[in-house]
Design an enzyme around this catalytic site. Sequence first.
Site, PDB file in Angstrom:
ATOM      1  N   LYS A 154     106.173  67.612  53.965  1.00 39.68           N
ATOM      2  CA  LYS A 154     104.951  67.772  53.161  1.00 39.68           C
ATOM      3  C   LYS A 154     104.478  66.409  52.650  1.00 39.68           C
ATOM      4  CE  LYS A 154     106.162  72.479  51.881  1.00 39.68           C
ATOM      5  NZ  LYS A 154     106.779  73.380  50.881  1.00 39.68           N
ATOM      6  N   GLN A 187     109.302  73.336  44.988  1.00 39.10           N
ATOM      7  CA  GLN A 187     109.926  73.778  46.236  1.00 39.10           C
ATOM      8  C   GLN A 187     110.929  74.897  45.942  1.00 39.10           C
ATOM      9  OE1 GLN A 187     109.139  72.745  49.420  1.00 39.10           O
ATOM     10  NE2 GLN A 187     110.535  74.345  50.096  1.00 39.10           N
ATOM     11  N   ASP A 191     100.320  75.900  45.509  1.00 39.68           N
ATOM     12  CA  ASP A 191     101.095  76.844  46.326  1.00 39.68           C
ATOM     13  C   ASP A 191     100.600  78.281  46.137  1.00 39.68           C
ATOM     14  OD1 ASP A 191     102.941  76.088  48.202  1.00 39.68           O
ATOM     15  OD2 ASP A 191     104.598  75.837  46.791  1.00 39.68           O
TER      16      ASP A 191
END
Length: 301
Positions: free
Chosen positions: A54, A98, A121
């Site tokens: 990412k 994450q 996200d």
Amino acid sequence: MSAIVLDGKAIGREIREIAKKRVAVLTRHGGGAPGLAVILVGTNPASRLYVNNKIKACAEVGIRAELHAFDAAVDDRAVIRRIEELNADRTVNGILVQLPLPAHFDIRAVLRTVAVDKDVDGFHLYNVGGLALGETVFPPCTPYGVMKILEHAGIEIEGKNVTIVGASNIVGKPMALMLMRREATVAVCHAKTRDLAQYTILADILIVAAGVPNLILPQMVRTGAVVIDVGINRLPDGRLVGDVDFAGVARKASYITPVPGGVGPMTVTMLLVNTISAAERAAGLAAAEPQPAEDEEEPAA
Ligand code: NAP
């Protein structure tokens, strides 16, 4: 029949080219490069690999990504405090936590701390609720990537039978809500579904996100179906495979995504898109949808 392979890497590349131009427009408007903060807790090798990918993808399109790494034993309140600082930092447009987090973490409390307008996200309660009502700020990246694959291939959704195998909060459930918004008839299956094949065989579009290699065999798929394989599984011999028997199902389906090179690259791409949209909103520019057709109209860097 032999299915057309939907190349997520190539579709992602097109969207990333447009992303670069959006970053250039932002910079010219004095907004500065978009900033993404990535929070990583512990040393899970898969998480580290995803985070590295990412961060690398961010650099390629001009997003400034910073890693906030914590020891696995850290108190979740320390991570929550860091998120609060990042919420207040105007140079940070997006915050990504994450997953998975260590077992002692209150995951919901952590995700709820991320400011809604930085929740790239799409896991904050507000964004998830907004998905149900059609007012989400950031669509979650994996189902958003699947929608872009379908859109790119010109696959009609309205009125279609869609079966989703997997009902997780990050893939299956938001996927179902997005497809319902597009007026598909959606069935969601999970580990306790009795006779999975009776649902999968009805699907015009079959989306599989269970994390079980070879779960979907050719006899479970309708001839001509579109098959999207979200699963990522590492076999004991080191190979990376999805949840679908690719070779067998490709002989029956009309379209199919490979693993690797299908949904995975699109997930990362949509994270870039969400981060740029966040920065555009913060700079007072209307967040632009990544439409390839508008490419020529974007001023060059
Ligand atoms: P998850 O949280 O473990 O959820 C898996 C879902 O699949 C659950 O709803 C589970 O049912 C269901 N399931 C498990 N075994 C099943 C079976 N035999 N039949 C039917 N349903 C079954 O996983 P996730 O995070 O959603 O991820 C799913 C897969 O997608 C994994 O392989 C993951 O690595 C991959 N993934 C890929 C991307 C990408 O970018 N390509 C992104 C995210 C995830 P219950 O609810 O009943 O337990």
